[in-house]
Design a protein around this motif. Structure first.
Motif, PDB file in Angstrom:
ATOM      1  N   GLU A   1      -4.664  -6.370   5.873  1.00  0.00           N
ATOM      2  CA  GLU A   1      -3.729  -6.378   5.198  1.00  0.00           C
ATOM      3  C   GLU A   1      -2.351  -7.715   5.218  1.00  0.00           C
ATOM      4  OE1 GLU A   1      -5.240  -3.918   7.293  1.00  0.00           O
ATOM      5  OE2 GLU A   1      -5.736  -1.885   5.674  1.00  0.00           O
TER       6      GLU A   1
ATOM      7  N   GLU B   1      -2.637   6.584   7.922  1.00  0.00           N
ATOM      8  CA  GLU B   1      -2.818   4.989   7.695  1.00  0.00           C
ATOM      9  C   GLU B   1      -1.824   4.382   8.109  1.00  0.00           C
ATOM     10  OE1 GLU B   1      -3.953   1.440   5.687  1.00  0.00           O
ATOM     11  OE2 GLU B   1      -5.450   3.328   6.567  1.00  0.00           O
TER      12      GLU B   1
ATOM     13  N   SER C   1       0.894  -1.041   0.147  1.00  0.00           N
ATOM     14  CA  SER C   1      -0.048  -0.087   0.056  1.00  0.00           C
ATOM     15  C   SER C   1       0.751   0.946   0.066  1.00  0.00           C
ATOM     16  CB  SER C   1      -0.413  -0.111   1.051  1.00  0.00           C
ATOM     17  OG  SER C   1      -0.108  -0.190   2.556  1.00  0.00           O
TER      18      SER C   1
END
Length: 288
Positions: A179, A150, A103
């Motif tokens: 994730e 995040e 990410s």
């Protein structure tokens, strides 16, 4: 009288090796509430899709009979699973590509770790040596504040008094996050892909150029105490920090140079460490 499956006893059978590979996967499935029937059903279109690809490589027509013979599936399952096989493999391949790519937050954290002058704290704002500058060096499409939020959510960083603190000890992903599962799946799949490629690549005697071999190596030590294992684990983490820094520094300009390459490829370099009690054979489990 004990019955055996003759196919398990052939010299070229890969079942012993395959079972060793899938044992931790089965443990993960069971702990996650996925049982045999659910997993076996999900495997049917995967076996069928791989059989289809193998027949195409051999320039053979993927008839129901050929697919049944190669995959081991009943012909009625072949007919029923053809459409599902295409959908499943498309989804598997899409997931593999997506899960293989970190990410934006992970890319920023990795870039941070790779900096020669890396510190565990950066001011949030500033012209050069700041978190905002770091985030923008990775991508100008995502606002640095969004990236910071995040990182905090993932437990990789903390914000305090105008500074962002990188939490190095948090880089083993938190299992509670989706994730973490995706990163593990992408990494494990690529590791297996490398090994299978090396094992199945044609030999130099096939009148083809020597095939490319991927790096797929490990170091094994046995007869260790827990204290020695901890010492080796610390060494492994130290070595990985150096590898990470060098590879990211090399990959960053290459990614920028190849940004518009028409047929892009992905690359992954992984390192893992593991320790467990040794299995000691006894008279009950010794092999004849």
């Amino acid at each position: 009288m004990e019955q055996t499956n003759p196919s398990n006893n052939t010299p070229d059978s890969l079942l012993p090796e395959a079972l060793a590979i899938v044992e931790p996967l089965i443990a993960w499935l069971i702990r996650s509430g996925v049982g045999y029937n659910e997993f076996a059903t999900a495997l049917k279109p995967v076996f069928l899709a791989q059989a289809q690809q193998e027949l195409l490589k051999r320039n053979q027509k993927p008839t129901d009979s050929a697919l049944s013979l190669l995959s081991g599936l009943h012909r009625k399952d072949v007919r029923a699973s053809r459409e599902a096989a295409s959908r499943t493999m498309a989804q598997v391949q899409a997931n593999g590509s997506a899960w293989g790519k970190p990410s934006m937050a992970n890319q920023v954290a990795t870039r941070w770790l790779s900096l020669e002058s890396a510190t565990d704290a950066l001011p949030i704002s500033g012209d050069s040596n700041s978190f905002e500058a770091l985030a923008r060096s990775v991508s100008k499409d995502v606002h640095p504040r969004t990236v910071l939020q995040e990182l905090v959510r993932l437990g990789l960083a903390q914000e305090d008094n105008g500074y962002v603190h990188l939490l190095r000890d948090a880089f083993v992903p938190d299992a509670s996050h989706k994730e973490a599962k995706e990163l593990f799946a992408g990494s494990a799949a690529d590791h297996l892909q490398a090994g299978v490629h090396n094992l199945c690549a044609p030999s130099a005697d096939d009148n083809t150029p020597t095939p490319r071999k991927f790096l797929e190596q490990s170091v094994f030590a046995a007869g260790l105490s827990p204290e020695s294992v901890q010492q080796l684990n610390l060494l492994a983490n130290t070595l990985w920090a150096h590898v990470l820094e060098q590879v990211v520094q090399a990959a960053t300009p290459l990614c920028e140079k190849d940004a518009n390459y028409p047929e892009p490829q992905r690359f992954r370099l992984g390192v893992f460490s593991f320790a467990a009690p040794e299995f000691k054979k006894t008279s009950d489990n010794a092999q004849p």
